[in-house]
Motif scaffolding. Structure first.
Motif, PDB file in Angstrom:
ATOM      1  N   ARG A 112       0.741  -1.041  -0.138  1.00  0.00           N
ATOM      2  CA  ARG A 112      -0.344   0.553  -0.217  1.00  0.00           C
ATOM      3  C   ARG A 112       0.893   1.251   0.456  1.00  0.00           C
ATOM      4  NH1 ARG A 112      -3.416  -1.541   5.501  1.00  0.00           N
ATOM      5  NH2 ARG A 112      -2.018  -3.110   4.646  1.00  0.00           N
ATOM      6  N   ILE A 113       0.425   2.388  -0.420  1.00  0.00           N
ATOM      7  CA  ILE A 113       1.140   3.466  -0.424  1.00  0.00           C
ATOM      8  C   ILE A 113       0.539   4.663  -0.078  1.00  0.00           C
ATOM      9  CG2 ILE A 113       1.703   5.748  -1.942  1.00  0.00           C
ATOM     10  CD1 ILE A 113       2.146   3.440  -4.028  1.00  0.00           C
ATOM     11  N   ILE A 114       0.935   5.416   1.088  1.00  0.00           N
ATOM     12  CA  ILE A 114       0.902   6.271   1.497  1.00  0.00           C
ATOM     13  C   ILE A 114       1.410   7.428   2.122  1.00  0.00           C
ATOM     14  CG2 ILE A 114       0.459   7.115   4.538  1.00  0.00           C
ATOM     15  CD1 ILE A 114       0.247   3.755   5.030  1.00  0.00           C
ATOM     16  N   LEU A 115       0.603   8.869   1.783  1.00  0.00           N
ATOM     17  CA  LEU A 115       1.002  10.359   1.191  1.00  0.00           C
ATOM     18  C   LEU A 115       0.237  11.281   2.513  1.00  0.00           C
ATOM     19  CD1 LEU A 115       0.214   9.921  -2.649  1.00  0.00           C
ATOM     20  CD2 LEU A 115       2.330   9.258  -1.347  1.00  0.00           C
ATOM     21  N   ALA A 116       0.638  12.136   2.898  1.00  0.00           N
ATOM     22  CA  ALA A 116       0.153  12.584   4.151  1.00  0.00           C
ATOM     23  C   ALA A 116       0.431  13.580   3.218  1.00  0.00           C
ATOM     24  CB  ALA A 116       1.712  12.216   5.873  1.00  0.00           C
ATOM     25  N   PRO A 117      -0.126  14.611   3.158  1.00  0.00           N
ATOM     26  CA  PRO A 117       0.310  16.910   2.476  1.00  0.00           C
ATOM     27  C   PRO A 117       0.380  17.284   3.859  1.00  0.00           C
ATOM     28  CG  PRO A 117      -1.957  15.819   1.457  1.00  0.00           C
ATOM     29  CD  PRO A 117      -1.758  14.497   2.469  1.00  0.00           C
ATOM     30  N   GLY A 118       1.561  17.985   3.934  1.00  0.00           N
ATOM     31  CA  GLY A 118       1.589  19.198   4.958  1.00  0.00           C
ATOM     32  C   GLY A 118       0.283  20.161   4.439  1.00  0.00           C
ATOM     33  N   THR A 119       0.551  21.056   3.596  1.00  0.00           N
ATOM     34  CA  THR A 119       0.295  22.278   3.048  1.00  0.00           C
ATOM     35  C   THR A 119      -1.388  21.687   1.679  1.00  0.00           C
ATOM     36  OG1 THR A 119       1.110  22.494   1.445  1.00  0.00           O
ATOM     37  CG2 THR A 119       2.313  23.130   3.644  1.00  0.00           C
ATOM     38  N   VAL A 120      -1.587  23.194   1.575  1.00  0.00           N
ATOM     39  CA  VAL A 120      -3.008  22.881   0.445  1.00  0.00           C
ATOM     40  C   VAL A 120      -1.721  22.515  -0.602  1.00  0.00           C
ATOM     41  CG1 VAL A 120      -3.465  24.507  -0.512  1.00  0.00           C
ATOM     42  CG2 VAL A 120      -4.088  24.877   1.887  1.00  0.00           C
ATOM     43  N   GLU A 121      -0.729  23.007  -1.006  1.00  0.00           N
ATOM     44  CA  GLU A 121      -0.216  22.930  -2.238  1.00  0.00           C
ATOM     45  C   GLU A 121       0.256  22.131  -2.136  1.00  0.00           C
ATOM     46  OE1 GLU A 121       0.721  25.469  -0.523  1.00  0.00           O
ATOM     47  OE2 GLU A 121       1.973  27.264  -0.685  1.00  0.00           O
ATOM     48  N   GLN A 122       0.613  21.187  -1.327  1.00  0.00           N
ATOM     49  CA  GLN A 122       0.765  19.503  -1.017  1.00  0.00           C
ATOM     50  C   GLN A 122      -0.669  19.166  -1.040  1.00  0.00           C
ATOM     51  OE1 GLN A 122       3.085  19.050   2.044  1.00  0.00           O
ATOM     52  NE2 GLN A 122       4.873  19.735   1.389  1.00  0.00           N
ATOM     53  N   ALA A 123      -1.490  18.933  -0.832  1.00  0.00           N
ATOM     54  CA  ALA A 123      -2.448  18.394  -0.711  1.00  0.00           C
ATOM     55  C   ALA A 123      -3.278  18.603  -2.213  1.00  0.00           C
ATOM     56  CB  ALA A 123      -3.285  18.992  -0.334  1.00  0.00           C
ATOM     57  N   PHE A 124      -3.362  19.119  -3.011  1.00  0.00           N
ATOM     58  CA  PHE A 124      -3.375  19.695  -4.652  1.00  0.00           C
ATOM     59  C   PHE A 124      -3.056  18.381  -5.085  1.00  0.00           C
ATOM     60  CE2 PHE A 124      -2.593  20.863  -8.214  1.00  0.00           C
ATOM     61  CZ  PHE A 124      -4.331  21.182  -8.765  1.00  0.00           C
ATOM     62  N   GLU A 125      -1.108  18.613  -4.815  1.00  0.00           N
ATOM     63  CA  GLU A 125      -0.366  17.042  -5.329  1.00  0.00           C
ATOM     64  C   GLU A 125      -0.682  16.110  -5.276  1.00  0.00           C
ATOM     65  OE1 GLU A 125       3.435  17.527  -4.808  1.00  0.00           O
ATOM     66  OE2 GLU A 125       4.342  17.480  -6.818  1.00  0.00           O
ATOM     67  N   VAL A 126      -1.033  16.217  -3.704  1.00  0.00           N
ATOM     68  CA  VAL A 126      -1.147  15.056  -3.836  1.00  0.00           C
ATOM     69  C   VAL A 126      -2.324  13.547  -3.912  1.00  0.00           C
ATOM     70  CG1 VAL A 126      -1.517  13.407  -1.738  1.00  0.00           C
ATOM     71  CG2 VAL A 126       0.311  14.108  -1.575  1.00  0.00           C
ATOM     72  N   GLY A 127      -3.516  15.266  -4.277  1.00  0.00           N
ATOM     73  CA  GLY A 127      -4.991  13.973  -4.854  1.00  0.00           C
ATOM     74  C   GLY A 127      -4.303  13.917  -5.956  1.00  0.00           C
ATOM     75  N   TRP A 128      -2.976  14.118  -7.206  1.00  0.00           N
ATOM     76  CA  TRP A 128      -3.414  13.890  -8.369  1.00  0.00           C
ATOM     77  C   TRP A 128      -2.106  12.535  -8.652  1.00  0.00           C
ATOM     78  CZ3 TRP A 128       1.010  14.403 -11.037  1.00  0.00           C
ATOM     79  CH2 TRP A 128       2.451  15.716 -10.808  1.00  0.00           C
ATOM     80  N   ARG A 129      -1.067  12.990  -8.038  1.00  0.00           N
ATOM     81  CA  ARG A 129      -0.592  11.777  -7.313  1.00  0.00           C
ATOM     82  C   ARG A 129      -0.439  10.193  -7.391  1.00  0.00           C
ATOM     83  NH1 ARG A 129       4.213  12.669  -3.561  1.00  0.00           N
ATOM     84  NH2 ARG A 129       4.464  10.915  -4.464  1.00  0.00           N
ATOM     85  N   ALA A 130      -2.130  10.851  -5.997  1.00  0.00           N
ATOM     86  CA  ALA A 130      -2.093   9.756  -5.547  1.00  0.00           C
ATOM     87  C   ALA A 130      -3.059   8.629  -6.636  1.00  0.00           C
ATOM     88  CB  ALA A 130      -3.294   9.581  -4.206  1.00  0.00           C
ATOM     89  N   PHE A 131      -3.504   9.018  -7.515  1.00  0.00           N
ATOM     90  CA  PHE A 131      -3.898   8.155  -8.722  1.00  0.00           C
ATOM     91  C   PHE A 131      -3.041   7.856  -9.556  1.00  0.00           C
ATOM     92  CE2 PHE A 131      -7.635  10.679  -6.303  1.00  0.00           C
ATOM     93  CZ  PHE A 131      -8.397   9.657  -6.807  1.00  0.00           C
ATOM     94  N   ASN A 132      -1.932   8.408  -9.786  1.00  0.00           N
ATOM     95  CA  ASN A 132      -0.866   7.494 -10.207  1.00  0.00           C
ATOM     96  C   ASN A 132      -0.950   6.145  -9.497  1.00  0.00           C
ATOM     97  OD1 ASN A 132      -1.178   9.240 -13.366  1.00  0.00           O
ATOM     98  ND2 ASN A 132       0.104  11.069 -12.366  1.00  0.00           N
ATOM     99  N   LEU A 133       0.200   7.036  -8.608  1.00  0.00           N
ATOM    100  CA  LEU A 133       0.210   6.034  -7.793  1.00  0.00           C
ATOM    101  C   LEU A 133      -0.871   4.752  -7.904  1.00  0.00           C
ATOM    102  CD1 LEU A 133       2.233   7.533  -4.625  1.00  0.00           C
ATOM    103  CD2 LEU A 133       3.257   6.639  -6.603  1.00  0.00           C
ATOM    104  N   ALA A 134      -1.686   5.068  -7.289  1.00  0.00           N
ATOM    105  CA  ALA A 134      -2.753   4.058  -7.491  1.00  0.00           C
ATOM    106  C   ALA A 134      -2.969   3.324  -8.917  1.00  0.00           C
ATOM    107  CB  ALA A 134      -3.750   4.225  -7.008  1.00  0.00           C
ATOM    108  N   GLU A 135      -2.596   3.473 -10.310  1.00  0.00           N
ATOM    109  CA  GLU A 135      -3.157   2.747 -11.323  1.00  0.00           C
ATOM    110  C   GLU A 135      -1.075   2.302 -11.596  1.00  0.00           C
ATOM    111  OE1 GLU A 135      -6.622   3.323 -13.429  1.00  0.00           O
ATOM    112  OE2 GLU A 135      -4.961   4.753 -14.131  1.00  0.00           O
ATOM    113  N   ARG A 136      -0.489   3.601 -10.465  1.00  0.00           N
ATOM    114  CA  ARG A 136       0.965   2.455 -11.272  1.00  0.00           C
ATOM    115  C   ARG A 136       1.636   0.841 -10.488  1.00  0.00           C
ATOM    116  NH1 ARG A 136       5.172   5.125 -13.790  1.00  0.00           N
ATOM    117  NH2 ARG A 136       6.673   4.278 -12.347  1.00  0.00           N
ATOM    118  N   TYR A 137       1.178   1.012  -9.855  1.00  0.00           N
ATOM    119  CA  TYR A 137       1.103  -0.265  -8.535  1.00  0.00           C
ATOM    120  C   TYR A 137      -0.210  -1.183  -8.943  1.00  0.00           C
ATOM    121  CZ  TYR A 137       5.258   2.185  -8.725  1.00  0.00           C
ATOM    122  OH  TYR A 137       6.514   2.721  -9.257  1.00  0.00           O
TER     123      TYR A 137
END
Ligand SMILES: Cc1ncc(C[n+]2csc(CCOP(=O)(O)OP(=O)(O)O)c2C)c(N)n1
Ligand SMILES: Cc1ncc(C[n+]2csc(CCOP(=O)(O)OP(=O)(O)O)c2C)c(N)n1
Ligand code: SF4
Ligand code: SF4
Ligand SMILES: [Mg+2]
Ligand SMILES: [Mg+2]
Lengths: 290, 586, 290, 586
Positions: free
Chosen positions: D334-359
């Motif tokens: 499993r992959i766990i991401l924990a954003p710390g700021t609004v900017e990171q929350a946005f980025e994690v928002g799309w990265r999460a789906f790439n990671l989910a599909e890549r793995y």
């Protein structure tokens, strides 16, 4: 003599002014007093939601559990100590979303619970999402296009599940609500009371004004036979300008679950002394595996 | 020439539905009555008919703690059994097969014997039914190893008595036929395991049974559950004893309800538990936190099987440790126990309920398919019913409540973190608790300072409990060079591996943990020298836990994740590989 | 032309000889072929249990999920790609114990699933514990005293939940079972088919011999009106010497859930290209938070 | 004498139902339009009416990342607000209270100002309704700090436009009345914060919104959920944008169904997620393992709140880390991401789906109430939509499938562990997967060797993924003596604490982790010198995780478990206490 005041808790309700939960709260206390049950003989079990805070505002044994798990926790309490009159008070989300399966299994089990649903047809505590009993087409933050689901019909479902007591009441008629709870307290098995509970903050549609002209009492018709399941189904499907309240169905011919369990014949488990096994009991156990 | 062996394994194989396990257990019973020691291990598929199942009984003249890999006698109820297990036979071993089945079309081994016997035919003729050939083939086995068949007869008499004399008689005829059929081959079969008459009677049971007995003895009076392999036999055992011992058991709609009901019963003052496996436990996670938050004693028996998800429903793994340790949102005290033997399962059975009530918090018992289903003989006194204590912790008696001054505080702040407990029902102890953060009375309270203190109070119980957690049991050499770390069901295989390593001069010991969490005081000091964690999972979860809790990094990990139990050979082979490797390095 | 052979899988069933699941399996394959659905156009979703292994034995898209979670997983599949005909096949424990809530919510949602229950009224795969549909008084390892619960009445519950297609069939009549599935495949919303499935190993009571003399077909009565809900309730309560099978209730006036979702009007989500947001879409989003 | 401040906090307090948060957000919007930077923090009870709620907006001329503790101006809509917060005021600060409420009967502070204004009366007179006094009091605040009220007017115009001109007009009158009412007190109030006209427009949003936008931008097209604070706003935001952006969202019966549906959608080829909090996640645990076992990409957004159980529904904690890391029976990547700021929350928002599909495995995004609900201004380019990539991993196209030789193997053994993916629907890729252990085709398979390999294949994905996990972001001095370790939402408070410590010459840096699991390669090497873990939980879960994963033991832990967010002051005070203590030791 038990009085309503015996149930007074130091904690003040946090419900909005005008909330239908006040009537339910008062009715529960009155009904318990009328039934002669003292606070220590009662256990109020609830879940999570606006209405589920009721036990906090009432001096009685109580347990505010998890969202949706009111009924199984209450079942455990009842089976551990069937000298406690166990009353559930929880919301429509609690009872009919997360908890729907539990309720129907409790009904077919016929476990001795009075199950009062604070049915405001909305999620109160989480600020106004539509609920399982919301009308189809309800607009809310999670259904901006108007919900697509048919509302849950708790009366029909409870009947279909084999419940032995199925009733409906509403917050606008304290007297009738109290009577209905008293009657349920006298029932031996599982008793469902779905209570229309106006939520003045998040559900403007299903207000006191909505219900008042519509509700009528089943028991006003002397010919209404509460033991006739098909008649109950017919009434359960009635909706619109006229909405029946009262006891839809009640039969006493099926024993409660706890009445059937062999190990409960000797009295409540919780009240029996807990002792080590006797030598002959140990011996019998050992012989099984020799 | 036959030689008397001290250690011999017999394996029966065939399809699901042939009754391999029940006849294997019956045969094991006979062996135990005959004064021998056994370890019986079932292996079956998650299906009701067909598939390849087998049951292995290991027999010895000294107490056994584990299965082993070599097989001396293979009882093949189909060709598939020969195909799969012929390789497991030791030189000189034999396979008994049904004449009508014949042998599979694979190369014959020259160093083992092939005994063709018309098993079905003889079973049909003697017992009236070909399906009795599993009974028959065990009688053949008895004949081959020289084990007195009267013990088998005695078991058959006991087990079939309630089915009537006719059934008993036909079983006895089948047994006689089997022994008779073995005669022509006895001389060829080199291994003997004769009965040791006059030995004191011993018990034969598996981990599930032992745990259930311990729980019953420890005062468990409420069991709610939803069937799930390998945990459900505990529910079934309790149901079977419910009426006689005054227990309420019920099969419910799902595992959520199962734990919620047990919590309700626990709240109301009854020792309650729910048995399950990992998948069912997954559904109990939210309710576990409810028990933690509202300080309700409850026991969850989690018999692990391989994961993730449904995986291999009838196989074994130790893959749920870190899961149960951290299950549910937020933090709260919990206690985790992992018995390794039948004796420990019994003891954990009653200890779990004491710990749950003493610390008013959930206790999780981690078992697994291997411990739950493998059978072993123990002395009656090994299930030490006399040692059982029922300690309900800080429990306000009726009299104490009668004299209570002021209002009862269910969640009173105390130094130990434990608040004196009253169950609902007393007029002076009327109280309501809540899964919301609450004050000492149980009323919902959001105040920061109250939250801080109440959370600390709960967590403090973990430190209080830590003081009574038991250090791992040491086995082997005191001043070992090599410490093998075990937890839960691998006690047996590790114990035997340690013996074998020491025989080879490796100076090994085992540290076996039953008390997993909170990690006992003093654990760190024990972890010295070369440490090897042996676990039935992929990542070495207990080694990870030790590192997290103590900072100790194990030197090596011996792991297994194919769903099959770890054998002594598996361990010794790996250890020897490490040590040889090291030798060749230096 | 799609034929039954198109659904042949290399994996042989592991069911006991005589198990009622064979008939269900054959009926599913026949019905799919008759409905002209090729394996790639179909998705079989199941849970865990003897019957739930059906997708493994069938060449079609499939997903064997968790015990009790068949319906929500299938709902997700359907909403992601409503060009797939999604058929659920799972046991009575799966559907009516763990899964009861999901089924009833699926019914009121009217999601387009054909939901076939392999109702052997026992837990097969876990070796014979009583199930939600077991008769009251059933003796099993977990109910040595005979069960106390009223059996679940899936027909009545589905009706009460607002299901738009409610049927019953049985393994002893492959032809009728196949027809019933074909009819369900033609239904636009949620279609429940409870199938009496003899378990020859663990349920000797509810055998072929038990059902054969009792079952009769509702559709044999030309006057039976499948759109009359009260009639359906009456038939749902019928039990004993005569047990009705066939379609109890079917209405097509309520659109399926997926027909109502605005974002599905443009076709299945899964088949649309997945692209980055266009600049004007980004701009609109940013303006919301300026 | 008024002084222009660079950092000023205004707090409004009153009861639930008074609309504090929405008016606070509106005021913050005005500040941002006026060229200032803000950080807004709500504090409210889990109830709909009554109780004590407050909202604090911190204002500065440089970008802000955190709230702080001192308050300069207190807007009291009831006596309770004065009672509770008067102590938070800095010397020279002021409280504005409603004349009709009066002041509570507590000692007056001599170093702060008490401004009595007939708030209700003025609101009633100017706007027609006393409940508009929250708007009015913010206008008073603007007057006091010298902030140009036209920005407040512009926000009121935009926000009330859809309610009609009459509503807009009455709001404008209320604002004017508020500014007017502040005049007599302006001279007494020492702190000023004037608008900075002409600054480029900035965004104002919270972590929930940023994550939702990122997810939408990243191709999330299916959201199933059950309401739960603080996760449900993500469901609601998605529902609000569903029609326009072609997303299917649905509120379902429970969290079990929510994740199961998302998994079904993920299996069928749609980027799917479910938002929740810890309690809801508890119910998703079994399904999480299903996704892991059957290799279905799915994203769970878990916005933490305090535990255990229901606890404090509207407050914050970082207490679910080890829970989500180990949730579900058995082992799977499993992959766990924990954003710390609004900017990171946005980025994690799309990265999460790439990671989910890549793995092809579940990805959990750990947020919390603090990040989810606190608002901050960022530049439009900080939500970097251009950087968004949609990478579906090993995805077989229609054309590739048309040309497929042989049968499609959904779970093909590969070196990376990732098997090329086809969604159901193509005639050449007909396949069925199973939560039972399965072979490469997805058929149920119990064979030990297959199990071993298939389990290894799945677990291998974790190693493959580790290579692209990002190391923690460093902030502060490169060659620091003191390393503060942060994860998730504490980015802001720690960043500010590091600045302050460095101002005091402590030579500090922060390492902030967004990529939590698998722990990025190279983490160990970064953990040198004195390390202090700062976490919003009781036990220091991330520190535990680091010890488990890397062997590094942090020197100290600064923790907080009262449900309230960690402030920069909380951190610096603790650090200074440690360092002073050390100084006095030496
Ligand atoms: C498992 C879980 N999911 C969600 C929530 C969040 N939650 C709390 S109350 C509630 C719904 C309240 O609605 P209802 O049960 O109708 O009660 P009401 O507030 O309307 O009285 C929800 C979804 C929760 N506490 N636990
Ligand atoms: C969460 C969970 N609980 C329990 C089980 C164990 N289990 C597997 S199949 C089954 C019941 C089978 O009964 P049913 O659904 O009626 O299917 P059948 O085998 O009779 O076809 C159970 C309890 C499981 N796999 N998962
Ligand atoms: S939100 Fe609705 S249900 Fe909740 S307290 Fe207010 S009126 Fe009552
Ligand atoms: S146990 Fe029953 S349901 Fe399962 S395969 Fe055998 S006959 Fe069929
Ligand atoms: Mg409600
Ligand atoms: Mg079944």
């Amino acid at each position: 003599m038990v009085t309503v005041d015996d149930f007074a808790s130091p904690v003040r309700p946090t419900w909005c002014t005008g909330c239908g939960n006040f009537a339910i709260w008062n009715a529960v206390k009155r009904a318990l007093a009328q039934a002669g049950l003292a606070p220590h003989q009662v256990m109020l079990v609830s879940g999570i939601g606006c209405g589920s805070k009721l036990p906090d505002y009432t001096r009685a044994n109580g347990y505010m559990t998890l969202h949706g798990r009111t009924v199984p926790v209450a079942t455990g309490v009842r089976l551990a100590n069937h000298h406690l009159r166990v009353v559930c008070t929880h919301g429509d989300g609690d009872a009919y979303a997360e908890g729907l399966g539990h309720m129907l299994h409790a009904a077919r089990r016929n476990i001795g619970l009075v199950d009062i649903i604070q049915d405001n047809r909305i999620y109160g505590l989480t600020k106004g999402q539509y609920s399982p009993t919301s009308d189809r087409g309800r607009v809310s933050k999670t259904s901006p296009w108007g919900s697509f689901e048919l509302p849950v019909n708790p009366i029909a479902l409870a009947l279909a599940a084999g419940a032995t007591f199925v009733a409906r009441a509403w917050s606008g008629d304290l007297q009738h609500l109290t009577e209905t709870i008293v009657r349920a307290l006298g029932h031996r098995g599982y008793a469902l009371i779905d209570v229309f509970q106006p939520c003045v903050t998040f559900n403007r549609q299903n207000s006191y004004e909505f219900y008042r002209p519509r509700v009528y009492k089943l028991q006003d018709d002397p010919d209404y036979d509460v033991t006739d399941k098909m008649a109950a189904f017919a009434k359960a499907l009635e909706w619109g300008d006229r909405i029946p309240i009262g006891v839809f169905y009640q039969v006493e011919d099926r024993p409660a679950y706890e009445e059937q369990v062999p190990s409960l014949q000797a009295g409540p488990l919780a009240l029996r002394p807990l002792e080590k096994l006797r030598p002959e009991q140990v011996q019998r156990l050992l012989e099984e595996v020799m | 020439m036959q030689s008397q062996l001290n250690d011999l394994s017999i394996r029966i194989g065939g399809e699901a539905g042939m009754g391999l396990e029940s006849s294997g257990v019956g045969f094991s019973q006979a062996l135990v009555r005959g004064g021998l020691h056994v370890f019986g291990l079932p292996d079956y598929h998650s299906r009701i008919r067909g598939g390849h199942n087998f049951f292995t009984v290991r027999i010895a003249r000294r107490p056994l703690y584990s299965h082993t890999e070599p097989v001396h006698l293979l009882l093949a109820l189909d060709q598939e059994t020969v195909r799969r297990h012929i390789g497991a036979l030791v030189p000189g071993g034999a396979v008994v097969y049904d004449e009508k089945d014949g042998l599979p079309d694979i190369p014959r081994r020259s160093d083992v014997h092939y005994f063709s016997i018309p098993l079905s035919k003889l079973a049909e003729e003697s017992g009236g039914n070909a399906i009795m050939r599993n009974t028959l083939v065990f009688a053949v086995a008895a004949g081959l190893i020289g084990f007195d068949p009267t013990y088998i007869e005695s078991v058959a008499r006991d087990n079939f008595a309630r089915k009537g004399q006719a059934v008993v008689d036909s079983n006895l005829r089948v047994i006689a036929a089997g022994v008779e059929a073995s005669r022509p081959f006895q001389a060829d079969f080199p291994f003997r395991m004769e009965a040791a008459p006059g030995a004191p009677r011993r018990l034969l049971l598996n981990g599930n049974q032992a745990f259930a007995m311990g729980a019953l003895a420890g005062g468990c009076r409420f069991v709610s559950g939803y069937p799930m392999t390998p945990g459900s036999p505990v529910l079934e055992w309790m149901a079977g004893h419910a009426e006689e011992y005054g227990v309420v058991t019920l099969q419910v709609e799902d595992e959520i309800a199962a734990l919620c009901m047990a919590i309700g019963a626990g709240y109301a003052g009854v020792r309650a538990m729910t048995p399950t496996s990992g998948g069912g436990f997954s559904l109990m996670v939210e309710a576990l936190g409810l028990a933690g938050m509202t300080e309700v004693p409850v026991v969850v028996y989690e018999a692990q099987r391989p994961g993730p998800s449904t995986s291999l429903a009838t196989r074994t793994e130790q893959g749920d440790l870190l899961f149960v340790l951290h299950a549910s949102q937020g933090e709260f005290p919990r206690i985790i126990l992992a018995p390794g033997t039948v004796e420990q399962a019994f003891e954990v059975g009653w200890r779990a309920f004491n710990l749950a009530e003493r610390y008013q918090t959930p206790v999780i018992v981690l078992s697994d398919h291997y411990l739950a289903t493998s059978i072993r003989d123990v002395a009656p006194e090994d299930l030490d019913f006399d040692a059982v204590v029922i300690d309900r912790g800080e429990w306000l008696t009726e009299a104490e409540l009668d004299n209570l001054e002021g209002d009862y505080k269910r969640h009173q702040f105390t130094e130990s973190g434990v608040s004196p407990r009253a169950i609902p029902g007393h007029p002076k102890a009327v109280h309501a608790s809540s899964s919301d953060e609450h004050d000492e009375y149980g009323h919902i309270e959001e105040n920061a300072e109250n939250r801080r203190r109440m959370h600390e109070k709960r967590m403090r119980k973990l430190e209080t409990a830590r003081a009574e957690m038991r250090l791992p049991a040491a086995y082997g050499l005191n001043d070992a060079d090599l410490t093998l770390i075990a937890w839960g069901s691998t006690y047996g295989p590790l114990r035997e591996a340690v013996d074998r390593l020491n025989e080879q001069g490796l100076r090994a010991q085992m540290l076996h943990f039953t008390d997993i969490w909170p990690v006992p005081h003093g654990t760190e000091a024990l972890l010295t020298g070369e440490t090897i964690a042996v676990e039935g999972n992929y990542s070495g979860q207990f080694a990870d836990l030790l590192r997290m809790a103590t900072g100790h990094t194990v030197s090596r990990r011996i792991l297994k994740w194919d769903g099959r139990p770890i054998s002594p050979e598996y361990i010794t082979n790996h250890v020897l590989r490490f040590t040889n490797h090291r030798k060749s390095e230096t």
